[in-house]
Design a protein around this motif. Structure first.
Motif, PDB file in Angstrom:
ATOM      1  N   ILE A  59       0.819  -1.211   0.000  1.00 45.28           N
ATOM      2  CA  ILE A  59       0.000   0.000   0.000  1.00 45.28           C
ATOM      3  C   ILE A  59       0.857   1.268   0.000  1.00 45.28           C
ATOM      4  N   GLY A  60       2.115   1.119  -0.425  1.00 51.49           N
ATOM      5  CA  GLY A  60       2.994   2.292  -0.450  1.00 51.49           C
ATOM      6  C   GLY A  60       3.578   2.514  -1.833  1.00 51.49           C
ATOM      7  N   SER A  61       4.695   3.261  -1.855  1.00 55.41           N
ATOM      8  CA  SER A  61       5.300   3.565  -3.150  1.00 55.41           C
ATOM      9  C   SER A  61       6.737   3.053  -3.240  1.00 55.41           C
ATOM     10  N   SER A  62       7.216   2.406  -2.184  1.00 52.99           N
ATOM     11  CA  SER A  62       8.608   1.949  -2.178  1.00 52.99           C
ATOM     12  C   SER A  62       8.763   0.667  -3.005  1.00 52.99           C
ATOM     13  N   GLU A  63       9.742   0.715  -3.888  1.00 49.76           N
ATOM     14  CA  GLU A  63      10.001  -0.434  -4.750  1.00 49.76           C
ATOM     15  C   GLU A  63      10.517  -1.619  -3.930  1.00 49.76           C
ATOM     16  N   ARG A  64      11.390  -1.306  -2.966  1.00 52.81           N
ATOM     17  CA  ARG A  64      11.950  -2.374  -2.120  1.00 52.81           C
ATOM     18  C   ARG A  64      10.858  -3.025  -1.280  1.00 52.81           C
ATOM     19  N   GLY A  65       9.958  -2.186  -0.825  1.00 55.61           N
ATOM     20  CA  GLY A  65       8.842  -2.700  -0.038  1.00 55.61           C
ATOM     21  C   GLY A  65       7.969  -3.633  -0.865  1.00 55.61           C
ATOM     22  N   ARG A  66       7.700  -3.210  -2.095  1.00 53.81           N
ATOM     23  CA  ARG A  66       6.857  -4.023  -2.984  1.00 53.81           C
ATOM     24  C   ARG A  66       7.520  -5.377  -3.245  1.00 53.81           C
ATOM     25  N   LYS A  67       8.855  -5.317  -3.501  1.00 51.08           N
ATOM     26  CA  LYS A  67       9.605  -6.551  -3.785  1.00 51.08           C
ATOM     27  C   LYS A  67       9.573  -7.499  -2.584  1.00 51.08           C
ATOM     28  N   PHE A  68       9.774  -6.897  -1.432  1.00 52.18           N
ATOM     29  CA  PHE A  68       9.790  -7.739  -0.224  1.00 52.18           C
ATOM     30  C   PHE A  68       8.455  -8.467  -0.045  1.00 52.18           C
ATOM     31  N   LEU A  69       7.375  -7.729  -0.202  1.00 51.61           N
ATOM     32  CA  LEU A  69       6.052  -8.343   0.008  1.00 51.61           C
ATOM     33  C   LEU A  69       5.780  -9.431  -1.039  1.00 51.61           C
ATOM     34  N   GLU A  70       6.284  -9.219  -2.230  1.00 50.94           N
ATOM     35  CA  GLU A  70       6.134 -10.253  -3.266  1.00 50.94           C
ATOM     36  C   GLU A  70       6.896 -11.509  -2.862  1.00 50.94           C
ATOM     37  N   GLU A  71       8.110 -11.292  -2.348  1.00 51.44           N
ATOM     38  CA  GLU A  71       8.918 -12.444  -1.908  1.00 51.44           C
ATOM     39  C   GLU A  71       8.244 -13.170  -0.756  1.00 51.44           C
ATOM     40  N   LEU A  72       7.682 -12.372   0.142  1.00 51.72           N
ATOM     41  CA  LEU A  72       7.029 -12.965   1.317  1.00 51.72           C
ATOM     42  C   LEU A  72       5.857 -13.852   0.895  1.00 51.72           C
ATOM     43  N   SER A  73       5.027 -13.329   0.015  1.00 58.27           N
ATOM     44  CA  SER A  73       3.874 -14.132  -0.407  1.00 58.27           C
ATOM     45  C   SER A  73       4.328 -15.343  -1.228  1.00 58.27           C
TER      46      SER A  73
END
Lengths: 360, 188
Positions: free
Chosen positions: B149-163
């Protein structure tokens, strides 16, 4: 300095009010207090039974009139709004109510009502349409007559949600002058965990679920216990939940979260039994020198003494050996005499039927 | 415990009160545990609304309110920042601190493997990403769905890895579409 006192007078008024003696005594005295009704300055009916059998008529009314207000056990007052109900009740109880002539009260205006010591600044009407508002916590629900402070905050301004300082009272020297705080009662009376019907919690502790279920089912099955249908349904649902490993795990997880999020303060309910008591008294709480609601303005209330230790307690029993029980004045702090609950009722019960409860 | 006295309609606490059951019993009807980020970054005012901007946190509160009305008694909300906190009333606590997702996953671990979905809604990278991934992969058996729910690319990547590590689904749609995202995940 601590001293002990034999409370042989304790609850004698209640003994005097044995149900068998009630009808004839009260009927003969009803006309005697009729004239007083005309003299009342406000919309409150006050009945004094000081020269009759005390308590009996009061209790009879108390069992049905919701806003009845017991004052020191000898007077009953109720709002003008309820006089119709009183009228009806008297008709049922005594037959010819015309003797009481409560209709006269209809002419009175609800313009005056006194103020509680803790609520001096309020202009609210104690018995009117609006509830009295506590000036400390702004909450509604002052119990007129049973307590002199707001039951929600006890004058502290902070709402007290559990009954940690509940107490019972004793009748001595013409007043409710002895107070038994929860601590003193707990020391003397055994406290048992009250089963609140949570079979999930109960069955969860059992090693052998099926065995425990069968044992409880025998107790609550509607074929064996006609009153147990609802409990049996709960039991069945709990068993089905815990038999399913997935649902059981989910329930256990919920229980863990519950412990982290929900504060469950134990609620102490004061014992209901009446007795002749010897107690140690340490503290004396000086009460207001003026009568609470000021209808007569200058009645002196005795001070309240606080029990620190109950030394002995002899139950008051009837001829059949049943114990006199009562909802004690001030004991169930959360129960308003204006609510549907009975504010003060004397009954006789077998020992096994009397509970001392802590809800957990 | 959330100190706010507000109780959202459809929240677990409201459902509990309505049914007259204990909290643990009310938990039996829950379908998913939502782990919602309330770290400092959620205060960013980047949600475009009519006539201005709204913070991610405020938007998340609104979206969660709607969701709870939509699925009464079926969502358990856990807010996390440096600490994890159960929100039975359905109201998020105040924003504070970092993003300790590992601690939040440990917090909800008692509910692992009992048929509940774990849905993480976060806007950034957590304090210890590798350890968090390891924990999600090795210790937890539940699949974890994530919503960025943010704009950080690293954050998006992390959540993808987590799922991906737990066999879950990753969605990147922004906080203003949180309701839609969670609804989709619940119906999958």
């Amino acid at each position: 300095m601590p001293y002990s006192r034999d409370l042989t007078d304790s609850l004698l008024f209640a003994l005097n009010s044995c149900i068998e003696n009630m009808p004839t005594t009260v009927i003969s005295d009803i006309p005697a207090f009729y004239p007083r009704l005309e003299k009342l300055p406000g919309g409150v009916v006050e009945i004094s039974l000081s020269h009759a059998t005390p308590g009996t008529f009061v209790f009879k009314l108390a069992s049905t009139v919701q806003s009845l207000d017991l004052i020191d056990g000898w007077h009953a007052r109720f709002s003008i709004r309820d006089y119709v109900r009183v009228h009806e009740l008297c008709r049922e109880t005594f037959g010819n109510v015309e003797e009481i002539a409560l209709d006269d009260v209809r002419q009175l205006k609800v313009d005056y009502i006194g103020q509680c010591r803790a609520h001096k600044n309020t202009s609210r009407n104690l018995f009117g349409q609006r509830s009295l508002m506590c000036k400390f916590c702004r909450g509604k629900g002052l119990i007129p007559g049973t307590d002199r402070t707001c039951p929600k905050c006890r004058g502290s301004g902070v709402e007290i949600t559990n009954d940690v300082d509940s107490y019972a009272s004793a009748w001595v020297d013409g007043g409710w002058t002895i107070r038994f705080p929860e601590e003193a009662l707990k020391k003397f009376f055994p406290v048992v965990e009250h089963f609140d019907g949570d079979f999930l919690k109960l069955l969860l502790k059992e090693e052998n679920l099926s065995k425990a279920y069968k044992r409880l089912a025998k107790e609550y099955h509607p074929d064996l216990n006609p009153k147990g249908a609802a409990m049996f349904r709960k039991l069945r649902a709990a068993y089905e939940t815990l038999s399913d490993p997935m649902r059981r795990k989910r329930y256990e997880a919920g229980l863990k979260f519950q412990l982290q999020t929900v504060t469950e303060a134990p609620v102490f309910i004061v014992p209901k039994r009446c007795g002749l008591v010897t107690a140690r008294i340490d503290t004396v709480e000086v009460a207001s020198s003026r009568q609470q609601y000021g209808l007569r303005g200058s009645l002196v209330r005795p001070s309240t003494q606080i029990v620190t230790e109950i030394i002995s307690w002899i139950d008051i029993r009837d001829a059949q050996g049943r114990v006199m029980t009562s909802t004690w004045k001030g004991g169930d702090r959360g129960v308003s005499p204006r609510s549907a609950a009975q504010p003060f009722v004397i009954t006789w019960e077998d020992d096994s039927d009397i509970e001392f409860e802590v809800n957990i | 415990m959330n100190n706010q006295s507000l109780i959202r309609k459809g929240s677990l606490q409201e459902s509990q009160a309505r049914k007259g059951v204990t909290f643990a019993e009310a938990f039996l009807t829950v379908d998913a545990i939502l782990l919602v980020d309330v770290s400092g970054s959620m205060s960013a005012h980047d949600v475009v609304i009519e006539g201005g901007l709204r913070s991610r946190y405020d938007e998340a509160q609104l979206q969660l309110e709607r969701l709870q009305r939509k699925f009464p008694g079926r969502l358990a909300i856990v807010a996390f920042s440096d600490n994890a906190e159960f929100c039975p009333a359905g109201v998020l606590p105040r924003i504070q601190g970092g993003t300790d997702l590992l601690n939040a996953l440990r917090y909800v671990s008692p509910a692992d493997g009992c048929g509940l979905k774990f849905i993480v809604a976060s806007d950034g990278e957590p304090n210890s990403p590798e350890e968090t991934l390891r924990y999600a992969n090795k210790t937890l058996t539940n699949r974890i769905d994530t919503i960025h729910i943010g704009s950080s690319e690293r954050g998006r990547k992390f959540l993808e890895e987590l799922s991906a590590a737990s066999g879950g689904t990753a969605i990147d749609k922004g906080v203003d579409l949180l309701e839609e995202s969670i609804t989709k995940l619940l119906r999958d």
